[in-house]
Design a protein around this motif. Structure first.
Motif, mmCIF file in Angstrom:
data_model
loop_
_atom_site.group_PDB
_atom_site.id
_atom_site.type_symbol
_atom_site.label_atom_id
_atom_site.label_comp_id
_atom_site.label_asym_id
_atom_site.label_seq_id
_atom_site.Cartn_x
_atom_site.Cartn_y
_atom_site.Cartn_z
ATOM 1 N N TYR A 29 69.563 -5.899 8.591
ATOM 2 C CA TYR A 29 70.630 -6.689 7.996
ATOM 3 C C TYR A 29 70.543 -6.485 6.497
ATOM 4 O O TYR A 29 69.596 -6.931 5.851
ATOM 5 N N THR A 30 71.521 -5.763 5.939
ATOM 6 C CA THR A 30 71.468 -5.369 4.534
ATOM 7 C C THR A 30 72.068 -6.426 3.624
ATOM 8 O O THR A 30 72.818 -7.297 4.078
ATOM 9 N N LYS A 31 71.767 -6.291 2.358
ATOM 10 C CA LYS A 31 72.468 -7.087 1.363
ATOM 11 C C LYS A 31 73.908 -6.583 1.320
ATOM 12 O O LYS A 31 74.215 -5.510 1.830
ATOM 13 N N SER A 32 74.784 -7.334 0.701
ATOM 14 C CA SER A 32 76.206 -7.011 0.688
ATOM 15 C C SER A 32 76.483 -5.603 0.174
ATOM 16 O O SER A 32 75.982 -5.200 -0.878
ATOM 17 N N ASN B 159 77.136 -5.214 6.928
ATOM 18 C CA ASN B 159 75.733 -5.541 6.678
ATOM 19 C C ASN B 159 74.764 -5.120 7.779
ATOM 20 O O ASN B 159 73.574 -5.399 7.660
ATOM 21 N N SER C 225 68.163 -7.845 3.714
ATOM 22 C CA SER C 225 67.926 -9.285 3.774
ATOM 23 C C SER C 225 66.871 -9.597 4.823
ATOM 24 O O SER C 225 66.028 -10.447 4.624
ATOM 25 N N ARG C 226 66.964 -8.890 5.961
ATOM 26 C CA ARG C 226 65.973 -9.098 7.020
ATOM 27 C C ARG C 226 66.023 -7.956 8.022
ATOM 28 O O ARG C 226 66.973 -7.188 8.065
#
Length: 195
Positions: free
Chosen positions: A43-46, A88, A109-110
């Motif tokens: 899960y990426t940052k924007s 994301n 992010s995670r």
């Protein structure tokens, strides 16, 4: 170091958006699960999906980033860009060391662990096939379980999914069950059979 990585990335992929690495990721019998490697959802940052994909490619880490072509018109000019189907999200097939390296990019992010590697591999393979065939796709969220079908003829032949009715049209939904999201396409004179 970042400049070197950027140069290596450009040399390797020619500046193009890389959506799958290696190209044989979804061939029969490849990369479902090994002793060291497993599927993970990043899960990426924007707006960092493509940058993470480029960095994973430079590290030789297998991944899949579903990208769709989108046409937009700005100031009278038509432009086509490739955008992530699932904002994301990026799917990585790596070991623990590669997971840590992905986190070190500072673009995530995670990391979400995937328990059923066979199911997500199958779901992603179906989605990649639909995108590769050029079917016009619509993103679907919070999918409800329904009757599974297989397309027997036409452009979508061999794909499996669920038939839904949207605004009076029959659509085939190809899902990534782990995310409870997917994409749908119009069923156009296709013969389907229940699975």
């Amino acid at each position: 170091m970042i400049a070197k990585m950027s140069e290596r990335t450009e040399k390797r992929i020619g500046g193009k958006d890389l959506d799958i690495f290696p190209a044989c990721l979804f061939t029969r019998g490849s990369l479902v699960k090994t002793d060291e490697r497993r599927w993970r959802v990043l899960y990426t940052k924007s707006r960092q999906e493509k940058a993470v994909a480029r960095q994973l490619a430079t590290m030789d880490v297998p991944f899949y980033l579903p990208l769709l072509s989108r046409v937009s018109i700005s100031r009278g000019r038509k432009t086509t860009s490739r955008v992530p189907l699932f904002s994301n999200y990026l799917f990585m097939f790596g070991d623990e060391e590669e997971r840590v390296s992905a986190l070190a990019t500072n673009r995530l992010s995670r990391v979400i662990e995937v328990e059923d590697g066979r199911q997500i591999w199958s779901d992603l393979q179906q989605l990649a096939s639909a995108i590769h065939r050029g079917a016009p796709l619509t993103k679907e969220e919070r999918l409800c379980p329904g009757q599974r079908v297989r397309v027997r003829s036409g452009q979508l032949r061999g794909l499996e999914g669920t038939v839904v009715e949207r605004q009076g049209q029959r659509r085939l939904v190809v899902a990534v069950n782990f995310l409870q999201q997917g994409a749908s396409m119009l069923l156009d004179d296709c013969q389907i059979e229940a699975i």
